[in-house]
Scaffold this motif. Structure first.
Motif, PDB file in Angstrom:
ATOM      1  N   ALA A 117       1.090  -1.217   0.168  1.00  0.00           N
ATOM      2  CA  ALA A 117      -0.157   0.059  -0.105  1.00  0.00           C
ATOM      3  C   ALA A 117       0.892   1.005   0.020  1.00  0.00           C
ATOM      4  N   ASP A 118       2.037   1.271  -0.508  1.00  0.00           N
ATOM      5  CA  ASP A 118       2.921   2.307  -0.630  1.00  0.00           C
ATOM      6  C   ASP A 118       2.666   3.043  -1.745  1.00  0.00           C
ATOM      7  N   PHE A 119       1.330   3.674  -1.847  1.00  0.00           N
ATOM      8  CA  PHE A 119       1.112   4.311  -2.783  1.00  0.00           C
ATOM      9  C   PHE A 119       0.227   5.893  -2.680  1.00  0.00           C
ATOM     10  N   GLU A 120       0.277   6.738  -3.544  1.00  0.00           N
ATOM     11  CA  GLU A 120      -0.479   7.962  -3.450  1.00  0.00           C
ATOM     12  C   GLU A 120      -1.549   7.628  -4.574  1.00  0.00           C
ATOM     13  N   ARG A 121      -2.903   8.308  -4.072  1.00  0.00           N
ATOM     14  CA  ARG A 121      -3.805   8.111  -4.935  1.00  0.00           C
ATOM     15  C   ARG A 121      -4.331   9.519  -5.620  1.00  0.00           C
ATOM     16  N   ILE A 122      -4.236   9.635  -6.840  1.00  0.00           N
ATOM     17  CA  ILE A 122      -4.627  10.733  -7.880  1.00  0.00           C
ATOM     18  C   ILE A 122      -5.869  10.713  -8.360  1.00  0.00           C
ATOM     19  N   SER A 123      -6.642  11.511  -8.101  1.00  0.00           N
ATOM     20  CA  SER A 123      -8.140  11.567  -8.734  1.00  0.00           C
ATOM     21  C   SER A 123      -8.222  13.123  -9.354  1.00  0.00           C
ATOM     22  N   LEU A 124      -9.191  13.131 -10.080  1.00  0.00           N
ATOM     23  CA  LEU A 124      -9.546  14.378 -10.651  1.00  0.00           C
ATOM     24  C   LEU A 124     -10.774  14.961 -10.507  1.00  0.00           C
ATOM     25  N   GLY A 152     -13.915  18.108  -9.384  1.00  0.00           N
ATOM     26  CA  GLY A 152     -14.043  19.518 -10.140  1.00  0.00           C
ATOM     27  C   GLY A 152     -15.527  20.100  -9.918  1.00  0.00           C
ATOM     28  N   GLY A 153     -16.028  20.730 -10.709  1.00  0.00           N
ATOM     29  CA  GLY A 153     -17.323  21.238 -10.730  1.00  0.00           C
ATOM     30  C   GLY A 153     -17.675  21.901 -12.242  1.00  0.00           C
ATOM     31  N   HIS A 154     -18.699  22.407 -12.237  1.00  0.00           N
ATOM     32  CA  HIS A 154     -19.113  23.151 -13.527  1.00  0.00           C
ATOM     33  C   HIS A 154     -18.123  24.296 -13.711  1.00  0.00           C
ATOM     34  N   ALA A 155     -17.410  24.580 -14.782  1.00  0.00           N
ATOM     35  CA  ALA A 155     -16.413  25.624 -14.953  1.00  0.00           C
ATOM     36  C   ALA A 155     -15.021  25.356 -14.171  1.00  0.00           C
ATOM     37  N   LYS A 156     -14.888  24.330 -13.545  1.00  0.00           N
ATOM     38  CA  LYS A 156     -13.715  23.874 -12.570  1.00  0.00           C
ATOM     39  C   LYS A 156     -13.286  22.616 -12.722  1.00  0.00           C
ATOM     40  N   GLU A 157     -13.382  22.034 -14.063  1.00  0.00           N
ATOM     41  CA  GLU A 157     -13.401  20.491 -14.163  1.00  0.00           C
ATOM     42  C   GLU A 157     -11.608  20.154 -13.910  1.00  0.00           C
ATOM     43  N   ARG A 158     -11.463  18.966 -13.494  1.00  0.00           N
ATOM     44  CA  ARG A 158     -10.317  18.168 -13.391  1.00  0.00           C
ATOM     45  C   ARG A 158      -9.360  18.823 -12.708  1.00  0.00           C
ATOM     46  N   SER A 159      -9.520  19.066 -11.512  1.00  0.00           N
ATOM     47  CA  SER A 159      -8.511  19.702 -10.435  1.00  0.00           C
ATOM     48  C   SER A 159      -7.595  18.238  -9.790  1.00  0.00           C
ATOM     49  N   ILE A 160      -6.458  18.577  -9.695  1.00  0.00           N
ATOM     50  CA  ILE A 160      -5.717  17.278  -9.342  1.00  0.00           C
ATOM     51  C   ILE A 160      -5.860  17.140  -7.839  1.00  0.00           C
ATOM     52  N   THR A 161      -6.238  15.833  -7.113  1.00  0.00           N
ATOM     53  CA  THR A 161      -6.127  15.472  -5.720  1.00  0.00           C
ATOM     54  C   THR A 161      -5.071  14.470  -5.526  1.00  0.00           C
ATOM     55  N   ARG A 162      -4.053  14.622  -4.708  1.00  0.00           N
ATOM     56  CA  ARG A 162      -3.304  13.672  -4.525  1.00  0.00           C
ATOM     57  C   ARG A 162      -2.774  13.552  -3.239  1.00  0.00           C
ATOM     58  N   ARG A 163      -3.215  12.114  -2.644  1.00  0.00           N
ATOM     59  CA  ARG A 163      -2.744  12.199  -1.253  1.00  0.00           C
ATOM     60  C   ARG A 163      -2.654  10.460  -0.919  1.00  0.00           C
ATOM     61  N   PRO A 164      -1.799  10.036   0.278  1.00  0.00           N
ATOM     62  CA  PRO A 164      -1.452   8.679   0.517  1.00  0.00           C
ATOM     63  C   PRO A 164      -3.204   7.896   0.669  1.00  0.00           C
ATOM     64  N   VAL A 165      -3.007   6.772  -0.024  1.00  0.00           N
ATOM     65  CA  VAL A 165      -3.927   5.677   0.201  1.00  0.00           C
ATOM     66  C   VAL A 165      -4.165   5.462   1.681  1.00  0.00           C
ATOM     67  N   VAL A 166      -5.469   5.178   1.979  1.00  0.00           N
ATOM     68  CA  VAL A 166      -5.729   5.049   3.381  1.00  0.00           C
ATOM     69  C   VAL A 166      -6.268   3.840   3.596  1.00  0.00           C
ATOM     70  N   ARG A 167      -6.228   3.151   4.836  1.00  0.00           N
ATOM     71  CA  ARG A 167      -6.872   1.960   5.183  1.00  0.00           C
ATOM     72  C   ARG A 167      -8.364   2.290   4.999  1.00  0.00           C
ATOM     73  N   GLY A 168      -9.094   1.110   4.437  1.00  0.00           N
ATOM     74  CA  GLY A 168     -10.494   0.972   4.013  1.00  0.00           C
ATOM     75  C   GLY A 168     -10.812   1.383   2.631  1.00  0.00           C
ATOM     76  N   ILE A 169     -11.929   1.824   2.138  1.00  0.00           N
ATOM     77  CA  ILE A 169     -12.402   2.045   0.874  1.00  0.00           C
ATOM     78  C   ILE A 169     -12.385   3.539   0.487  1.00  0.00           C
ATOM     79  N   GLU A 170     -11.953   3.804  -0.618  1.00  0.00           N
ATOM     80  CA  GLU A 170     -12.149   5.176  -1.065  1.00  0.00           C
ATOM     81  C   GLU A 170     -12.660   4.847  -2.404  1.00  0.00           C
ATOM     82  N   THR A 171     -13.553   5.972  -2.658  1.00  0.00           N
ATOM     83  CA  THR A 171     -14.455   5.819  -4.109  1.00  0.00           C
ATOM     84  C   THR A 171     -14.235   7.109  -4.789  1.00  0.00           C
ATOM     85  N   THR A 172     -14.113   6.823  -6.216  1.00  0.00           N
ATOM     86  CA  THR A 172     -14.115   8.218  -6.856  1.00  0.00           C
ATOM     87  C   THR A 172     -15.240   7.767  -7.892  1.00  0.00           C
TER      88      THR A 172
END
Ligand code: DGJ
Length: 750
Positions: free
Chosen positions: A188-195, A197-217
């Motif tokens: 689990a030595d990973f960071e998770r990147i997802s995109l 946003g919102g209307h007129a603010k699409e695809r901002s980058i989030t990057r943070r370590p994966v955490v125990r449990g489930i994360e959903t995009t």
């Protein structure tokens, strides 16, 4: 590229860029063993350890083998119910109400090429370019078969996966979840990147370590959405743009999706991607099958740029289709921000005339040309020209525009209907709706029920009629609301939860029919900007309006985030007026131009209202774009500095033959005591010499629309190693929103 070692029971899928290894254990279980850098051979040095883990159950056949548990094994397509408590890849509800199934390996075949996916957009390849592994799993009670598809391409660092589920039993059952893929990393030595946003603010980058449990995009909005993109990356913590391992997942789908990561008690990481299981339920009758969308999985040992280049090259070669797959995209002017609904033939022709003089190649007429649409309250669905605005019809206007030496384009929003429209009055039952509850409105509009073949037929006919009636070279296909009350009048109660996916299948069918009927037309998809910027749409429409936000500074982030997955040739980007209509910002014209030149370039303003000085500048920008267009649109792209982490943004485009490099640098705000900036380039040939052929110095708001050169480097030559390791000094400018551009030309060896 794909080999099955009978003795070791190992599938090794590989090309020069990556290896992916699956092990068949006990003749039944498909275990995931490796994905990463290409290996000459996999001999299992990283062997699995048999450990008796508390509360990890054994399948019945292995009751006395306490070290064997599905709970701890890395799997390729895990079931729920026999001891693996992590996110399953699929879930069923049998006719008897239970949901336990057991899938064992049954057979496999390896064949050249890649099959098309029935009814879905999918990457493609000639038989000589790819190899596919199909593994058949069968339920031990004979109720279902699952076919896992894996395709390796000779020229791409990507593996493409999808799944087909077949009811092979005698009774119907419900599919509650069907992931396109699942895989388990051993750590689990990973960071998770997802995109996000919102209307007129699409695809901002989030990057943070994966955490125990489930994360959903995920999206449950009936579209891939502005809010979350169908993309996910897991990267090593040390991964940066140019170094480190990155694993990217991009779904070729435009509807509700979910991409999940789960880190378990033993620090392993599961990833799943596919249609969102929330509010999904598909009834499979005996003999029926369900095909999931595909997911493109990119591996890079060269950081995020390596991952993005893998996606960019792959999507350009193996996803985009048709005449414009590799054709340069025209520079356009769109009247939306120039006039909104307030235009007539004279006004559009006036814009076209000014635009043609400056070198613009395509005039696009946006919303408001049909029915009685003078605002967004009415007429969607009535695709009949408004003769008050355009007395000589679309044909008359299109011919006039052609007469000015330009192409002509038209806006549609075919999936929608206004309550105030002839179409809705004639067919109120044609909208998505549920009994008893009134439909919700969004932008005063309702969504047509594209799960119905008759509605799809109407759309194909209505759009085709307009496209055949006039010389139309381009279509902007918009979609301006998300789906609520997702029910269909034609489907029985037990199939109502199929509606969101059936809507997508209907839309894909409509798009296939229209785009193949009009192969000469360039289609640009749009959903209130970039609300459906996904690989599914790009299969039919090879470019997407990246955002309704045309502010150059906001665009840097939007385009930077988008570039994680999609190449510049897919991103519509326009110059608009200041103050900007979305955020009110004043930015120099050159900054707006350079930001827009980083994609499919265009204008979205009333060119005729510009001063002569501005028009001269626009002319120069257009000349410049025409010069660099092949490099921007067909070359390779690299991010150098991120607007998400600092005041500066920088990126480069390199032509296919490596001879031209376009460097762009943007500084958001001027600062007191500003550090001296030196930009270190990347991706050059160390020993090659590059001449600084042109340099465009930033323009300040108040004067000089020319980008007059002040940099002494112009005309000088430098070796690639110096430009990459020592860098290029950025001229100090005391102004906000500064944009710089260099064109480097590789010199012939002496
Ligand atoms: C939303 C699009 O993103 C805009 O560019 C414009 O086409 C409007 N819709 C028109 O209604």
């Amino acid at each position: 590229m794909i080999n099955f070692d009978q003795e070791k029971q190992l599938f090794h899928l590989k090309n020069k860029m990556f290896s992916y290894v699956i092990e068949l254990v006990r003749g039944k279980y498909l275990l995931h063993r490796y994905w990463g850098h290409a290996l000459r051979e996999y001999r299992d040095a990283a062997a699995l350890q048999a450990i008796d883990r508390g509360f990890s159950p054994q399948p019945a056949a292995y009751e006395n083998e306490r070290t064997f548990s599905l709970d701890v094994l890395p799997q390729e397509y895990p079931a729920f119910g026999h001891g693996d408590f992590r996110i399953p890849a699929y879930q069923v509800r049998w006719a008897n109400g239970t949901g336990v199934s057991e899938l064992f390996y049954k057979s496999h075949r390896i064949f050249a090429g890649k099959p098309a996916l029935q009814g879905l957009p999918a990457s493609y390849a000639a038989a000589s370019e790819a190899e596919t592994l199909e593994i058949e799993l069968a339920d031990t009670q004979g109720r279902m078969q699952v076919f896992l598809l894996y395709t390796v391409f000779a020229d791409a660092a990507v593996l493409v996966r999808s799944t087909r589920i077949v009811n092979s039993g005698k009774e119907s059952f419900q599919l509650l979840q069907a992931a396109s893929m699942s895989l388990d990393f051993s750590d689990a030595d990973f960071e998770r990147i997802s995109l996000y946003g919102g209307h007129a603010k699409e695809r901002s980058i989030t990057r943070r370590p994966v955490v125990r449990g489930i994360e959903t995009t995920a999206s449950a909005r009936g579209a891939s959405s502005h809010q979350h993109s169908p993309f996910l990356a897991l990267v090593r913590p040390d991964a940066a743009e140019e170094r480190g391992e990155a694993y990217g997942f991009s779904l070729v789908y435009s509807g509700n999706f979910a991409m999940q990561t789960e880190v378990d008690q033993f620090d392993t990481t599961r990833v799943t991607a596919g249609i969102n299981a929330f509010n999904f339920n598909w009834l499979l009758m005996p003999g029926d099958s369900f095909q999931t969308p595909e997911v493109v999985m990119a591996y890079s040992a060269q950081g995020l740029n390596g991952m993005s280049q893998a996606f960019h090259g792959f999507y350009r070669e193996h996803l985009l289709r048709g005449k414009y797959k590799k054709a340069l995209r025209p520079i356009l002017v769109n009247n939306w921000e120039a006039t909104y609904f307030d235009f007539d033939e004279k006004k559009i022709d006036e814009i076209a005339a000014c635009a043609a003089e400056l070198g613009i190649e395509l005039m696009v007429l946006d919303d408001g040309w049909f029915g009685k649409r003078n605002d967004d309250n009415s007429s969607l669905g009535d695709w009949i020209v408004n003769k008050k605005k355009l007395p000589r019809g679309i044909e008359g206007l299109a011919e006039k525009v052609h007469g000015r030496g330009m192409k002509f384009g038209l806006w549609f929003e075919p999936e929608m209907v206004s309550e105030d429209s002839e179409l809705y009055r004639a067919h109120p039952d044609w909208i998505l709706h549920v009994p008893d509850y009134a439909p919700s409105f969004s932008r005063h509009q309702l969504v047509l029920d594209l799960s119905r073949p008759d509605v799809c037929g109407y759309i194909v006919d209505a759009v085709s009629k307009v496209l055949s009636s006039a010389p139309i070279d381009y279509v902007k296909w918009d979609m301006n609301r998300h789906i609520t009350e997702a029910g269909s009048q034609l489907l029985p109660p037990e199939r109502q939860a199929e509606v969101p996916h059936r809507y997508m299948l209907g839309l894909y069918d409509v798009l296939e029919r229209i785009t193949s009927r009009f192969p000469e037309v360039l289609f640009e998809s749009c959903s209130g900007g970039g609300g459906r910027f996904d690989a599914g749409m790009l299969y039919y429409m090879p470019q997407t309006w990246a955002s309704d936000n045309t502010d150059a500074i906001c665009r840097l982030k939007i385009q930077y985030g988008t570039s994680l997955v999609f190449p510049a040739i897919t991103m519509g980007a326009h110059v608009s007026v200041t103050p900007n209509h979305q955020v009110g910002r004043l930015t120099p014209l050159q900054t707006r131009a350079f930001a827009a030149m980083s994609g499919d370039f265009g204008y979205e303003l009333d060119i005729c209202c510009m001063s002569d000085m501005e028009k001269e500048a626009v002319k120069k920008h257009i000349e410049l774009y025409k010069r660099i267009r092949p490099t921007v649109q067909l070359g390779s792209f690299r991010r150098l500095k991120s607007p998400f982490t600092g005041n500066d943004t920088a990126w480069t485009f390199t032509s296919r033959d490596g001879r031209e490099v376009v460097v762009m640098y943007f500084r958001e705000l001027a600062e007191p005591c500003a550090p001296v900036s030196v930009l270190r380039l990347a991706g050059l040939e160390e020993e090659a010499s590059y001449r600084v052929a042109s340099y465009y110095s930033p323009e300040r708001m108040s004067h000089d629309f020319g980008g007059e050169a002040r940099n002494t480097l112009e005309g000088r030559s430098f070796y690639g190693d110096e430009l990459m390791y020592s860098g290029l000094t950025i001229e100090k400018i005391d102004a906000d929103f500064a944009a710089y551009l260099w064109i480097l030309e590789k010199e012939d060896e002496q």
